[in-house]
Design a protein around this motif. Structure first.
Motif, PDB file in Angstrom:
ATOM      1  N   TRP A   1       0.814  -1.208   0.000  1.00 18.31           N
ATOM      2  CA  TRP A   1       0.000   0.000   0.000  1.00 18.31           C
ATOM      3  C   TRP A   1       0.853   1.267   0.000  1.00 18.31           C
ATOM      4  CZ3 TRP A   1      -4.599   0.591  -1.645  1.00 18.31           C
ATOM      5  CH2 TRP A   1      -5.499  -0.491  -1.587  1.00 18.31           C
TER       6      TRP A   1
ATOM      7  N   LYS B   1      -9.340   3.102  -7.860  1.00 14.00           N
ATOM      8  CA  LYS B   1      -8.979   2.118  -6.823  1.00 14.00           C
ATOM      9  C   LYS B   1      -8.015   2.706  -5.808  1.00 14.00           C
ATOM     10  CE  LYS B   1      -7.344  -2.658  -6.344  1.00 14.00           C
ATOM     11  NZ  LYS B   1      -6.884  -3.853  -7.104  1.00 14.00           N
ATOM     12  N   THR B   2      -7.061   3.504  -6.279  1.00 19.46           N
ATOM     13  CA  THR B   2      -6.078   4.102  -5.369  1.00 19.46           C
ATOM     14  C   THR B   2      -6.569   5.410  -4.751  1.00 19.46           C
ATOM     15  OG1 THR B   2      -4.977   5.346  -7.147  1.00 19.46           O
ATOM     16  CG2 THR B   2      -4.183   3.102  -6.699  1.00 19.46           C
ATOM     17  N   GLY B   3      -7.665   5.958  -5.274  1.00 24.51           N
ATOM     18  CA  GLY B   3      -8.160   7.231  -4.780  1.00 24.51           C
ATOM     19  C   GLY B   3      -7.497   8.430  -5.438  1.00 24.51           C
TER      20      GLY B   3
ATOM     21  N   ASP C   1     -11.419  11.126  -8.378  1.00 29.68           N
ATOM     22  CA  ASP C   1     -12.744  10.996  -7.770  1.00 29.68           C
ATOM     23  C   ASP C   1     -13.740  10.358  -8.729  1.00 29.68           C
ATOM     24  OD1 ASP C   1     -11.912  12.574  -5.423  1.00 29.68           O
ATOM     25  OD2 ASP C   1     -11.906  14.255  -6.834  1.00 29.68           O
TER      26      ASP C   1
ATOM     27  N   ILE D   1     -14.730  -0.893  -6.000  1.00 33.71           N
ATOM     28  CA  ILE D   1     -13.849   0.193  -6.431  1.00 33.71           C
ATOM     29  C   ILE D   1     -14.651   1.456  -6.713  1.00 33.71           C
ATOM     30  CG2 ILE D   1     -12.269   0.948  -8.274  1.00 33.71           C
ATOM     31  CD1 ILE D   1     -11.507  -2.040  -8.588  1.00 33.71           C
TER      32      ILE D   1
ATOM     33  N   GLY E   1     -15.633   6.956  -7.432  1.00 32.02           N
ATOM     34  CA  GLY E   1     -14.831   6.017  -6.671  1.00 32.02           C
ATOM     35  C   GLY E   1     -15.254   5.934  -5.217  1.00 32.02           C
ATOM     36  N   THR E   2     -15.163   4.749  -4.660  1.00 32.06           N
ATOM     37  CA  THR E   2     -15.475   4.578  -3.234  1.00 32.06           C
ATOM     38  C   THR E   2     -14.442   5.273  -2.354  1.00 32.06           C
ATOM     39  OG1 THR E   2     -14.307   2.454  -3.240  1.00 32.06           O
ATOM     40  CG2 THR E   2     -16.690   2.393  -3.564  1.00 32.06           C
ATOM     41  N   LYS E   3     -13.255   5.535  -2.896  1.00 35.69           N
ATOM     42  CA  LYS E   3     -12.209   6.240  -2.154  1.00 35.69           C
ATOM     43  C   LYS E   3     -12.095   7.696  -2.592  1.00 35.69           C
ATOM     44  CE  LYS E   3      -9.307   2.199  -1.239  1.00 35.69           C
ATOM     45  NZ  LYS E   3      -7.960   1.598  -1.402  1.00 35.69           N
TER      46      LYS E   3
ATOM     47  N   GLU F   1     -11.734  11.345  -2.762  1.00 37.02           N
ATOM     48  CA  GLU F   1     -11.365  12.344  -1.762  1.00 37.02           C
ATOM     49  C   GLU F   1     -12.401  13.466  -1.715  1.00 37.02           C
ATOM     50  OE1 GLU F   1      -7.638  15.422  -0.848  1.00 37.02           O
ATOM     51  OE2 GLU F   1      -7.596  14.076  -2.576  1.00 37.02           O
TER      52      GLU F   1
ATOM     53  N   ALA G   1     -15.849  13.385  -2.503  1.00 35.15           N
ATOM     54  CA  ALA G   1     -17.045  12.603  -2.833  1.00 35.15           C
ATOM     55  C   ALA G   1     -18.270  13.488  -3.065  1.00 35.15           C
ATOM     56  CB  ALA G   1     -17.328  11.588  -1.730  1.00 35.15           C
TER      57      ALA G   1
END
Length: 305
Positions: free
Chosen positions: A10, A89-91, A94, A112, A259-261, A263, A265
């Protein structure tokens, strides 16, 4: 030990994300500077190169400011569909504006991206090639029959060879091209060396320019073709173009994934709502190059799980 390996993995992912800079930053004409002003990050390939992402970003910033927001910036990260999903996936980004329903569904299933995806616009794949047309393609032919004709001419050879350029990069264009070859029962990339199947890893405009220069057939999209100079356009011929019909094999639908990650959102949700609404669709429908509209709007406010 195992947890250490996971943390190390990570760490490298995070460092890679930090090293990637946006291709461009758009602010709607307002005087915003620095990364602190970036409130939305978008990943996309062809529509970024054509200028549509800039048009959408500038319009969204202006609409937001007119509704009371302080000025801000939007960053575009140049990326094909596969890379856009990796960036989600990595963020790093957005929103991914992508072109592969199967890959988009998998991204949602794997957590993801959030469900649903949103139908943003319709681009259109084109089969193009040299005006000399060594494969003797006819424009009124079926798409798969055309691919079969290309394969047969390429395998046969001749004084003027038939060659095909493949982006070969897991982009949506490469995925579509592969599905067309599979549709006629052929896998030209499986041969260790082919005299006619040219694997050329590049972004859309660069790949199409190479195909034109080398007098090769290729699969591209209307947005990329119309983004070329008129001189380059004159050096290639469109043999098959997609319609807006949903069952057209050459239709290239673009979807928005959050994305679920992400920044940013909340801003991502606002942008996607705006994108599929009247303002965003108006920008898409009015976006032109050389006096020609590049894209069609989405067929209604459609979401795809």
């Amino acid at each position: 030990m195992e947890s250490y390996k996971v943390l190390l993995c990570w760490f490298f992912i995070a460092m890679t994300a930090l090293a990637i800079e946006p291709e461009a930053i758009y602010n709607g004409g307002f005087n915003t500077t620095g990364n602190s002003s970036i409130l939305l990050k978008i990943g996309n390939g062809g529509a970024g190169q054509s200028g549509l992402i800039k048009a959408l970003a500038d319009a969204f910033v202006n609409d937001s400011v007119s509704n009371g927001s302080a000025p801000f910036s939007i960053a575009w990260y140049k990326s094909d569909t596969t890379i856009s999903i990796n960036y989600l996936k990595t963020g790093l980004v957005d929103i991914g504006l992508t072109y592969s329903p199967a890959a988009e569904k998998l991204a949602i299933d794997q957590g993801i991206a959030l469900s649903p995806s949103y139908y943003a616009w319709r681009d259109h794949f084109l089969i193009v090639g040299p005006p000399s047309n060594p494969a003797n393609l006819t424009k009124d032919g079926d798409v798969l029959a055309m691919m079969a004709g290309l394969y047969q001419a390429a395998e046969k050879g001749g004084d003027v060879p038939t060659r095909w350029l493949s982006r070969f990069d897991k982009s949506a264009t490469n995925i579509k091209e592969s599905s067309l070859w599979l549709g006629i029962g052929q896998v030209p990339w499986s041969t260790p060396y082919s005299t006619w199947y040219h694997q050329y890893i590049a972004y859309p405009i660069q790949a199409l320019t190479a195909a034109i220069t080398l007098q090769e057939y290729t699969l591209t999209d209307r947005g990329t073709y119309l983004s070329l100079s008129s001189d380059l356009q004159k050096q290639t011929q469109i043999y098959k173009a997609s319609s807006d019909a949903e069952d057209d094999l050459l239709l290239n639908p673009a979807h928005a994934l959050i994305g679920t990650k992400a920044e940013n959102a909340e801003m991502a949700r606002k942008f996607v709502k705006w994108l599929v609404g009247p303002q965003g669709q108006g920008v898409i429908g009015g976006f032109k190059k050389g006096g020609e509209v590049l894209y069609s709007g989405a067929p209604g406010n459609v979401t795809c799980a």
